[in-house]
Motif scaffolding. Structure first.
Motif, PDB file in Angstrom:
ATOM      1  N   ILE A  27      -5.020 -14.910  25.111  1.00 13.56           N
ATOM      2  CA  ILE A  27      -4.471 -13.734  24.439  1.00 13.56           C
ATOM      3  C   ILE A  27      -4.302 -14.089  22.979  1.00 13.56           C
ATOM      4  O   ILE A  27      -3.596 -15.042  22.646  1.00 13.56           O
ATOM      5  CB  ILE A  27      -3.109 -13.303  25.032  1.00 13.56           C
ATOM      6  CG1 ILE A  27      -3.264 -12.943  26.513  1.00 13.56           C
ATOM      7  CG2 ILE A  27      -2.526 -12.128  24.245  1.00 13.56           C
ATOM      8  CD1 ILE A  27      -1.947 -12.659  27.220  1.00 13.56           C
ATOM      9  N   ASP A  28      -4.985 -13.358  22.121  1.00 17.62           N
ATOM     10  CA  ASP A  28      -4.869 -13.550  20.676  1.00 17.62           C
ATOM     11  C   ASP A  28      -4.137 -12.347  20.103  1.00 17.62           C
ATOM     12  O   ASP A  28      -4.633 -11.225  20.200  1.00 17.62           O
ATOM     13  CB  ASP A  28      -6.246 -13.641  20.015  1.00 17.62           C
ATOM     14  CG  ASP A  28      -7.102 -14.754  20.590  1.00 17.62           C
ATOM     15  OD1 ASP A  28      -6.537 -15.788  20.958  1.00 17.62           O
ATOM     16  OD2 ASP A  28      -8.331 -14.563  20.686  1.00 17.62           O
ATOM     17  N   GLU A  29      -2.968 -12.587  19.509  1.00 14.58           N
ATOM     18  CA  GLU A  29      -2.247 -11.491  18.865  1.00 14.58           C
ATOM     19  C   GLU A  29      -2.642 -11.469  17.398  1.00 14.58           C
ATOM     20  O   GLU A  29      -2.521 -12.470  16.698  1.00 14.58           O
ATOM     21  CB  GLU A  29      -0.739 -11.632  18.999  1.00 14.58           C
ATOM     22  CG  GLU A  29      -0.010 -10.433  18.424  1.00 14.58           C
ATOM     23  CD  GLU A  29       1.466 -10.377  18.782  1.00 14.58           C
ATOM     24  OE1 GLU A  29       2.171  -9.559  18.167  1.00 14.58           O
ATOM     25  OE2 GLU A  29       1.894 -11.122  19.666  1.00 14.58           O
ATOM     26  N   THR A  30      -3.137 -10.334  16.963  1.00 16.86           N
ATOM     27  CA  THR A  30      -3.597 -10.173  15.590  1.00 16.86           C
ATOM     28  C   THR A  30      -2.777  -9.084  14.919  1.00 16.86           C
ATOM     29  O   THR A  30      -2.813  -7.929  15.350  1.00 16.86           O
ATOM     30  CB  THR A  30      -5.093  -9.765  15.571  1.00 16.86           C
ATOM     31  OG1 THR A  30      -5.834 -10.735  16.308  1.00 16.86           O
ATOM     32  CG2 THR A  30      -5.617  -9.675  14.161  1.00 16.86           C
ATOM     33  N   PRO A  31      -2.025  -9.440  13.882  1.00 10.70           N
ATOM     34  CA  PRO A  31      -1.260  -8.403  13.186  1.00 10.70           C
ATOM     35  C   PRO A  31      -2.184  -7.495  12.381  1.00 10.70           C
ATOM     36  O   PRO A  31      -3.185  -7.939  11.825  1.00 10.70           O
ATOM     37  CB  PRO A  31      -0.315  -9.185  12.269  1.00 10.70           C
ATOM     38  CG  PRO A  31      -0.931 -10.527  12.128  1.00 10.70           C
ATOM     39  CD  PRO A  31      -1.799 -10.763  13.333  1.00 10.70           C
ATOM     40  N   PHE A  32      -1.862  -6.216  12.362  1.00 11.65           N
ATOM     41  CA  PHE A  32      -2.633  -5.253  11.578  1.00 11.65           C
ATOM     42  C   PHE A  32      -2.387  -5.504  10.092  1.00 11.65           C
ATOM     43  O   PHE A  32      -1.253  -5.678   9.669  1.00 11.65           O
ATOM     44  CB  PHE A  32      -2.220  -3.819  11.926  1.00 11.65           C
ATOM     45  CG  PHE A  32      -2.884  -2.785  11.069  1.00 11.65           C
ATOM     46  CD1 PHE A  32      -4.181  -2.390  11.320  1.00 11.65           C
ATOM     47  CD2 PHE A  32      -2.222  -2.233   9.988  1.00 11.65           C
ATOM     48  CE1 PHE A  32      -4.795  -1.441  10.526  1.00 11.65           C
ATOM     49  CE2 PHE A  32      -2.830  -1.286   9.188  1.00 11.65           C
ATOM     50  CZ  PHE A  32      -4.126  -0.891   9.462  1.00 11.65           C
ATOM     51  N   VAL A  33      -3.457  -5.518   9.325  1.00 11.47           N
ATOM     52  CA  VAL A  33      -3.358  -5.654   7.874  1.00 11.47           C
ATOM     53  C   VAL A  33      -4.167  -4.526   7.263  1.00 11.47           C
ATOM     54  O   VAL A  33      -5.367  -4.399   7.515  1.00 11.47           O
ATOM     55  CB  VAL A  33      -3.897  -7.020   7.388  1.00 11.47           C
ATOM     56  CG1 VAL A  33      -3.831  -7.112   5.880  1.00 11.47           C
ATOM     57  CG2 VAL A  33      -3.135  -8.166   8.039  1.00 11.47           C
ATOM     58  N   ARG A  34      -3.505  -3.695   6.479  1.00 11.39           N
ATOM     59  CA  ARG A  34      -4.189  -2.574   5.846  1.00 11.39           C
ATOM     60  C   ARG A  34      -5.038  -3.076   4.687  1.00 11.39           C
ATOM     61  O   ARG A  34      -4.568  -3.842   3.849  1.00 11.39           O
ATOM     62  CB  ARG A  34      -3.184  -1.537   5.346  1.00 11.39           C
ATOM     63  CG  ARG A  34      -3.889  -0.288   4.773  1.00 11.39           C
ATOM     64  CD  ARG A  34      -2.948   0.874   4.607  1.00 11.39           C
ATOM     65  NE  ARG A  34      -2.193   1.191   5.808  1.00 11.39           N
ATOM     66  CZ  ARG A  34      -2.687   1.812   6.875  1.00 11.39           C
ATOM     67  NH1 ARG A  34      -3.948   2.159   6.898  1.00 11.39           N
ATOM     68  NH2 ARG A  34      -1.930   2.077   7.908  1.00 11.39           N
ATOM     69  N   THR A  35      -6.270  -2.648   4.660  1.00  8.30           N
ATOM     70  CA  THR A  35      -7.154  -2.938   3.546  1.00  8.30           C
ATOM     71  C   THR A  35      -7.125  -1.738   2.614  1.00  8.30           C
ATOM     72  O   THR A  35      -7.357  -0.605   3.049  1.00  8.30           O
ATOM     73  CB  THR A  35      -8.602  -3.183   4.040  1.00  8.30           C
ATOM     74  OG1 THR A  35      -8.568  -4.217   5.017  1.00  8.30           O
ATOM     75  CG2 THR A  35      -9.505  -3.576   2.905  1.00  8.30           C
ATOM     76  N   ARG A  36      -6.841  -1.983   1.377  1.00  8.57           N
ATOM     77  CA  ARG A  36      -6.741  -0.885   0.412  1.00  8.57           C
ATOM     78  C   ARG A  36      -8.102  -0.243   0.190  1.00  8.57           C
ATOM     79  O   ARG A  36      -9.084  -0.929  -0.071  1.00  8.57           O
ATOM     80  CB  ARG A  36      -6.194  -1.411  -0.918  1.00  8.57           C
ATOM     81  CG  ARG A  36      -5.996  -0.318  -1.924  1.00  8.57           C
ATOM     82  CD  ARG A  36      -5.280  -0.839  -3.168  1.00  8.57           C
ATOM     83  NE  ARG A  36      -5.068   0.236  -4.094  1.00  8.57           N
ATOM     84  CZ  ARG A  36      -5.830   0.433  -5.160  1.00  8.57           C
ATOM     85  NH1 ARG A  36      -6.806  -0.372  -5.446  1.00  8.57           N
ATOM     86  NH2 ARG A  36      -5.581   1.462  -5.959  1.00  8.57           N
ATOM     87  N   ASP A  37      -8.148   1.060   0.303  1.00  9.54           N
ATOM     88  CA  ASP A  37      -9.366   1.818   0.041  1.00  9.54           C
ATOM     89  C   ASP A  37      -9.487   1.988  -1.464  1.00  9.54           C
ATOM     90  O   ASP A  37      -8.686   2.678  -2.088  1.00  9.54           O
ATOM     91  CB  ASP A  37      -9.306   3.173   0.738  1.00  9.54           C
ATOM     92  CG  ASP A  37     -10.588   3.973   0.633  1.00  9.54           C
ATOM     93  OD1 ASP A  37     -11.359   3.752  -0.331  1.00  9.54           O
ATOM     94  OD2 ASP A  37     -10.811   4.831   1.495  1.00  9.54           O
ATOM     95  N   ARG A  38     -10.472   1.359  -2.059  1.00 13.83           N
ATOM     96  CA  ARG A  38     -10.635   1.370  -3.518  1.00 13.83           C
ATOM     97  C   ARG A  38     -10.963   2.750  -4.067  1.00 13.83           C
ATOM     98  O   ARG A  38     -10.825   2.994  -5.259  1.00 13.83           O
ATOM     99  CB  ARG A  38     -11.724   0.374  -3.947  1.00 13.83           C
ATOM    100  CG  ARG A  38     -11.368  -1.057  -3.621  1.00 13.83           C
ATOM    101  CD  ARG A  38     -10.307  -1.526  -4.563  1.00 13.83           C
ATOM    102  NE  ARG A  38      -9.859  -2.866  -4.178  1.00 13.83           N
ATOM    103  CZ  ARG A  38      -8.736  -3.399  -4.560  1.00 13.83           C
ATOM    104  NH1 ARG A  38      -7.932  -2.732  -5.337  1.00 13.83           N
ATOM    105  NH2 ARG A  38      -8.390  -4.590  -4.169  1.00 13.83           N
ATOM    106  N   SER A  39     -11.386   3.680  -3.191  1.00 10.13           N
ATOM    107  CA  SER A  39     -11.696   5.027  -3.675  1.00 10.13           C
ATOM    108  C   SER A  39     -10.422   5.825  -3.956  1.00 10.13           C
ATOM    109  O   SER A  39     -10.473   6.850  -4.617  1.00 10.13           O
ATOM    110  CB  SER A  39     -12.576   5.773  -2.670  1.00 10.13           C
ATOM    111  OG  SER A  39     -11.847   6.052  -1.496  1.00 10.13           O
TER     112      SER A  39
END
Length: 174
Positions: A134-146
Motif C-alpha cells: 500500500i503506497d499512500e500518495t498525498p495529493f499535490v496540486r500542480t499550478r495551471d500556468r494558463s
C-alpha cells in the motif's frame, strides 16, 4: 496518477471510461490477462473494503499481486478538482437541477453531497485486505500556468441587496 502508470507500460481499466460498475471491469481484466498483460492499473474509487475485495480476490485468483496506491486528497482539494472538471466539460458550474439530470449519465458531474458521503464512508486500505503493498500518495496540486495571478475572494456574513437608490433610502419613495 493513472497516466503515470500508463506511460510506464501499464494497461488501464477505468469505470468512468468503460461505463457500468466496478464489478463490470473484471471480465475486461480477464481479457487483458488472457492477452498476456500482467501490468494493469485500475484507476477507480474503491471507498470500502467490500468494494476492493473483488479486485484483490481477482488478482489473487489470477496469480497477480495487487498493489494499492491510495491518493490522500483533502476534502477541499477534492471539491476544487470536481468543480474544475465540471467547468472544463460544461463551461460553467451546473445548476442543482442540471446536475441531478446530468449526473445520471456523467459520473464526473456530481453534487457536493457525494464528497461528504465519501468522506464519511471511506475505509482506508489495510494490509489485512491482501494487498502486496500500500503506497499512500498525498495529493499535490500542480499550478495551471494558463490561469492568471489574480483572485477575488468575497465573504458575506449577512444579507446583500441590489438597489439603485442611495444607501439607507427606499427605492420606492419619491
Amino acid at each position: 496518477a493513472a497516466l503515470s502508470f500508463v506511460s510506464k507500460g501499464y494497461d488501464r481499466l477505468n469505470r468512468d471510461a468503460a461505463g457500468g460498475s466496478l464489478s463490470d471491469l473484471l471480465p475486461q481484466l480477464d481479457m487483458l490477462i488472457a492477452a498476456g498483460s500482467s501490468r494493469i492499473v485500475l484507476d477507480n474509487t474503491y471507498v470500502s473494503r467490500q468494494s476492493r475485495a473483488r479486485v484483490v480476490a481477482a488478482g489473487a485468483k489470477r496469480g497477480l499481486p495487487v498493489r494499492c496506491v491510495f491518493l490522500s486528497t483533502s476534502l477541499e482539494d477534492a471539491q476544487v478538482n470536481a468543480v474544475q472538471r465540471i467547468v472544463a466539460k460544461y463551461g460553467r458550474l451546473l445548476e442543482p437541477e442540471e446536475m441531478r439530470t446530468i449526473s445520471k449519465r456523467d459520473v464526473a458531474a456530481f453534487g457536493p453531497s457525494v464528497l461528504f458521503r465519501y468522506q464519511r464512508e471511506l475505509e482506508p486500505p489495510h494490509p489485512s485486505e491482501g494487498f502486496s503493498g500500500i503506497d499512500e500518495t498525498p495529493f499535490v496540486r500542480t499550478r495551471d500556468r494558463s490561469f492568471g495571478e489574480r483572485a477575488v475572494l468575497v465573504w458575506c456574513d449577512g444579507v446583500l441587496r441590489w438597489s439603485r437608490s442611495a444607501p439607507g433610502t427606499s427605492p420606492n419613495t419619491s
